[in-house]
Write a protein that holds these residues in place. Structure first.
Motif, short mmCIF file in Angstrom:
data_model
loop_
_atom_site.label_atom_id
_atom_site.label_comp_id
_atom_site.label_asym_id
_atom_site.label_seq_id
_atom_site.Cartn_x
_atom_site.Cartn_y
_atom_site.Cartn_z
N THR A 161 0.83 -1.20 0.00
CA THR A 161 0.00 0.00 0.00
C THR A 161 0.86 1.25 0.00
N PHE A 162 0.24 2.38 -0.31
CA PHE A 162 0.90 3.68 -0.32
C PHE A 162 -0.15 4.75 -0.05
N PHE A 163 0.31 5.95 0.28
CA PHE A 163 -0.57 7.10 0.52
C PHE A 163 -0.28 8.15 -0.54
N ILE A 164 -1.33 8.74 -1.10
CA ILE A 164 -1.17 9.66 -2.23
C ILE A 164 -2.17 10.81 -2.10
N ASP A 165 -1.83 11.96 -2.70
CA ASP A 165 -2.76 13.07 -2.83
C ASP A 165 -2.49 13.76 -4.16
N TYR A 166 -3.46 14.52 -4.64
CA TYR A 166 -3.37 15.15 -5.95
C TYR A 166 -3.60 16.65 -5.84
N ALA A 167 -2.95 17.42 -6.71
CA ALA A 167 -3.21 18.86 -6.79
C ALA A 167 -4.63 19.09 -7.28
N ALA A 168 -5.21 20.23 -6.85
CA ALA A 168 -6.61 20.51 -7.17
C ALA A 168 -6.87 20.56 -8.67
N ASN A 169 -5.89 21.02 -9.44
CA ASN A 169 -6.11 21.18 -10.89
C ASN A 169 -5.42 20.09 -11.69
N TYR A 170 -5.07 18.97 -11.04
CA TYR A 170 -4.40 17.90 -11.76
C TYR A 170 -5.37 17.18 -12.68
N ALA A 171 -4.96 16.94 -13.92
CA ALA A 171 -5.80 16.31 -14.93
C ALA A 171 -5.11 15.06 -15.46
N PRO A 172 -5.19 13.92 -14.74
CA PRO A 172 -4.40 12.76 -15.12
C PRO A 172 -4.81 12.11 -16.43
N ASP A 173 -6.05 12.31 -16.89
CA ASP A 173 -6.42 11.71 -18.16
C ASP A 173 -6.46 12.74 -19.29
N GLN A 174 -5.74 13.84 -19.12
CA GLN A 174 -5.52 14.84 -20.16
C GLN A 174 -6.81 15.45 -20.71
#
Length: 330
Positions: A161-174
């Protein structure tokens, strides 16, 4: 450290991806289960199963070094990352290599992520409890904030397992951030799936996972039995989601998986808007009749995916719940 190399390498290459102790703890952290990493026998094979047999919409990914990925994204912001080898000499990082060895080059999942906006507090809390946590990794690049994560040099649970967070404006699927319609449509699925509700871990000692989860800040475990899988253990709430720590309970699927492959992710559960539609889709895909049962999340059915995917997929009708483990209890 092998897990973090695996996870960080994927996010860097692909641009994707509460503790209640006496030590510093993010008690009010809005933590939830984020996603699993699911290996197929090949990327097109696993895509076909997820799309044609099960009715998910699969989004494109990338293929760096002969290991491709694709995504299934949900409106609750969770997702599944599909992985598959695309050439005879793929470039594995140590985490990929370990997965392939344990899975014996077959399908299945051994890694999943927690998502939280309180990564720093969680990291400090786990360090104070002497967990072997890694430093932070971030990506996809310094000019475009995207994600931050940390993992463990020694896995505290039976699956990685791992812990993760994303920036508010992150668009991983472009998608175009200005086009909300595109964003919404990519998270709608023919089978009606809208949310990841639970991830099921299986090992020979469910109580060991429960104790580790409680130490990590995820307490309030509820005893549970899953006769459909021949399993028993604990349902542990993680924000709006549930992590099931299970072990075999007599003969059944859980015992078969432990005998043939050892600890791993046994299954995943998804909430759907129309259970009948999802059931009809899967019945057409697998050309067999399926029966519903009263599961932890209400009326549910189990798709016959173990041979294809190396894990089970449960669909249940979406409902309002006071707790993700409200339906559990022996």
């Amino acid at each position: 450290m092998r897990l973090i190399l695996f996870v960080a390498a994927w996010f860097l290459c692909l641009g994707a991806a509460q503790a209640s102790t006496s030590t510093p703890a993010p008690v009010a952290s809005p933590t939830r289960l984020d996603h699993i990493l699911l290996w197929g026998r090949g990327i097109d094979q696993v895509t076909s199963i997820m799309a044609v047999k099960l009715g998910f919409q699969v989004r494109p990914g990338h293929d760096p070094g002969g290991v491709a990925n694709r995504y299934i994204r949900f409106s609750d912001t969770s997702f599944i990352e599909l992985l598959g080898i695309t050439r005879p000499d793929p470039k594995f990082d140590p985490g990929m290599q370990e997965d392939q060895q344990v899975l014996k080059a077959g399908p299945g999942s051994r890694s999943f992520g927690f998502r939280s906006s309180s990564l720093d507090a969680i990291h400090r809390s786990l360090q104070a409890q002497h967990y072997a946590v890694t430093p932070f990794f971030s990506g996809p690049d310094s000019a475009k904030p995207g994600w931050r994560l940390f993992a463990f040099d020694r896995a505290p649970l039976s699956s990685n397992t791992f812990f993760i967070d994303y920036a508010a404006n992150y668009a991983p699927d472009q998608f175009d951030p200005a086009n909300a319609g595109d964003y919404r449509v990519t998270r709608e699925h023919p089978n009606g799936a809208r949310e990841l509700s639970s991830i099921w871990l299986v090992s020979s000692d469910a109580d060991a996972d429960r104790k580790q989860l409680e130490k990590m800040g995820f307490g309030h475990a509820v005893p549970v039995k899953l006769p459909e899988l021949g399993a028993k253990g604990f349902c542990v709430p993680v924000g709006p989601t549930a992590l099931l720590a299970l072990q075999p309970d007599g003969t059944g699927l859980a015992e078969q998986i432990m005998t043939s492959g050892g600890p791993r992710i046994l299954g995943v559960s998804f909430g759907v808007t129309d259970l009948g539609r999802a059931q009809r889709w899967v019945e057409r895909g697998y050309e067999r009749r399926l029966v519903t049962y009263r599961g932890l999340s209400g009326e549910s059915f189990l798709a016959p995916t173990q041979d294809d995917l190396g894990l089970s997929i449960e669909f249940h009708a979406m409902q309002q719940r006071s707790s993700p483990c409200a339906g559990a209890g022996l």
